[in-house]
Design a protein around this motif. Structure first.
Motif, PDB file in Angstrom:
ATOM      1  N   THR A  43      -5.270   4.765   0.284  1.00  0.00           N
ATOM      2  CA  THR A  43      -5.790   5.759  -0.217  1.00  0.00           C
ATOM      3  C   THR A  43      -6.404   5.943  -1.352  1.00  0.00           C
ATOM      4  O   THR A  43      -6.570   5.054  -2.411  1.00  0.00           O
ATOM      5  CB  THR A  43      -4.748   6.987  -0.102  1.00  0.00           C
ATOM      6  N   ASP A  44      -7.214   7.372  -1.798  1.00  0.00           N
ATOM      7  CA  ASP A  44      -7.637   7.508  -2.943  1.00  0.00           C
ATOM      8  C   ASP A  44      -6.614   7.682  -4.175  1.00  0.00           C
ATOM      9  O   ASP A  44      -7.189   6.999  -5.276  1.00  0.00           O
ATOM     10  CB  ASP A  44      -8.630   8.839  -2.990  1.00  0.00           C
ATOM     11  N   ARG A  45      -5.522   7.867  -4.008  1.00  0.00           N
ATOM     12  CA  ARG A  45      -4.455   8.190  -4.816  1.00  0.00           C
ATOM     13  C   ARG A  45      -3.854   6.802  -5.225  1.00  0.00           C
ATOM     14  O   ARG A  45      -3.849   6.342  -6.405  1.00  0.00           O
ATOM     15  CB  ARG A  45      -3.139   9.167  -4.334  1.00  0.00           C
ATOM     16  N   GLN A  91     -15.858  -0.942  -6.300  1.00  0.00           N
ATOM     17  CA  GLN A  91     -16.368   0.531  -6.064  1.00  0.00           C
ATOM     18  C   GLN A  91     -16.374   1.376  -7.271  1.00  0.00           C
ATOM     19  O   GLN A  91     -17.251   1.997  -7.334  1.00  0.00           O
ATOM     20  CB  GLN A  91     -15.384   0.945  -5.003  1.00  0.00           C
ATOM     21  N   ARG A 122      -8.582   4.163   7.107  1.00  0.00           N
ATOM     22  CA  ARG A 122      -8.521   3.715   5.994  1.00  0.00           C
ATOM     23  C   ARG A 122      -6.755   3.489   5.367  1.00  0.00           C
ATOM     24  O   ARG A 122      -6.327   4.529   5.460  1.00  0.00           O
ATOM     25  CB  ARG A 122      -9.192   4.656   4.711  1.00  0.00           C
ATOM     26  N   VAL A 138     -11.465  -2.222  -4.758  1.00  0.00           N
ATOM     27  CA  VAL A 138     -11.310  -0.877  -5.344  1.00  0.00           C
ATOM     28  C   VAL A 138     -11.790  -0.953  -6.860  1.00  0.00           C
ATOM     29  O   VAL A 138     -12.724  -0.151  -7.142  1.00  0.00           O
ATOM     30  CB  VAL A 138      -9.949  -0.685  -5.648  1.00  0.00           C
ATOM     31  N   ALA A 150      -5.746   4.161  -5.081  1.00  0.00           N
ATOM     32  CA  ALA A 150      -6.990   3.527  -5.818  1.00  0.00           C
ATOM     33  C   ALA A 150      -6.966   4.035  -7.321  1.00  0.00           C
ATOM     34  O   ALA A 150      -7.243   3.200  -8.296  1.00  0.00           O
ATOM     35  CB  ALA A 150      -8.444   3.962  -4.985  1.00  0.00           C
ATOM     36  N   ALA A 151      -6.830   5.369  -7.523  1.00  0.00           N
ATOM     37  CA  ALA A 151      -6.487   5.778  -9.018  1.00  0.00           C
ATOM     38  C   ALA A 151      -5.346   5.100  -9.680  1.00  0.00           C
ATOM     39  O   ALA A 151      -5.608   4.757 -10.875  1.00  0.00           O
ATOM     40  CB  ALA A 151      -6.436   7.315  -8.703  1.00  0.00           C
TER      41      ALA A 151
END
Length: 195
Positions: A145-147, A182, A142, A179, A149-150
């Motif tokens: 990252t989740d960060r 999701q 990926r 993003v 996305a936030a």
């Protein structure tokens, strides 16, 4: 008597340049090519070459595996050419397949190409199985990252435009929308579980 050549790469991201240069250096007058897997029998470039070639012509490839990935497919093509009086040459192996030794070498190299392909598939399968057992995600790593996305979600809540989010995070429009999609799906699942 025409000198024909055939070049093939498996994906659109690969280039035919190296093969075409080698074929031209070998005196090939007319080059046919494909950008698709050698496992497919519907390769338009190869089919056009086979349709055009006549007795007395020479077909040159950089390597035998350019004709196909399976031993059966390669042998079928070699047999077709030879039965029609067309000479096949392979530059890498340095073999002229019109001779008895050439026919033997064609079978050996075809078997090696098939063996190599089988090994690649077995290694890939083993790697997938090992990743599954360890709970690791399959596929390419990926990049978002989740960060990130936030951050994208917070920027959107703050009223930032899609263009601003793309520029700040250096991602494509499709990634930003993915993003958001999701996040909406996750919220919908949470609401459904509360009901």
């Amino acid at each position: 008597m025409t000198s024909l050549g055939y070049a093939r790469v498996s994906t659109l991201s690969q280039t035919l340049d190296q093969q075409e240069d080698a074929l031209k250096a070998a005196g090939v007058e007319r080059i046919y090519s494909d950008r698709m897997s050698g496992t497919r029998d519907d390769r338009p470039g190869l089919l056009a070459l086979l349709d055009y070639a006549r007795a007395g012509d020479t077909v040159t490839v950089v390597a035998l595996d350019r004709l196909g990935r399976s031993l059966t497919g390669i042998i079928r093509t070699v047999d077709d050419l030879q039965s029609r009086g067309i000479v096949l040459r392979s530059l890498r192996e340095g073999v002229d397949y019109s001779t008895a030794v050439g026919k033997m070498v064609a079978a050996i190299f075809g078997a090696l190409a098939e063996y190599e392909r089988t090994l690649i598939l077995e290694r890939a399968s083993a790697a997938r199985d090992a990743a599954k057992k360890r709970g690791k995600p399959l596929g390419p790593a990926r990049k978002f990252t989740d960060r990130q996305a936030a951050t994208a979600l917070q920027m959107r809540r703050d009223g930032r435009s899609i263009a601003e989010i793309m520029g700040m995070l250096k991602v494509s429009r499709a990634t930003v929308y993915r993003v958001f999609d999701q996040a909406e799906q996750a919220e919908a699942l949470q609401e459904a579980s509360r009901a």
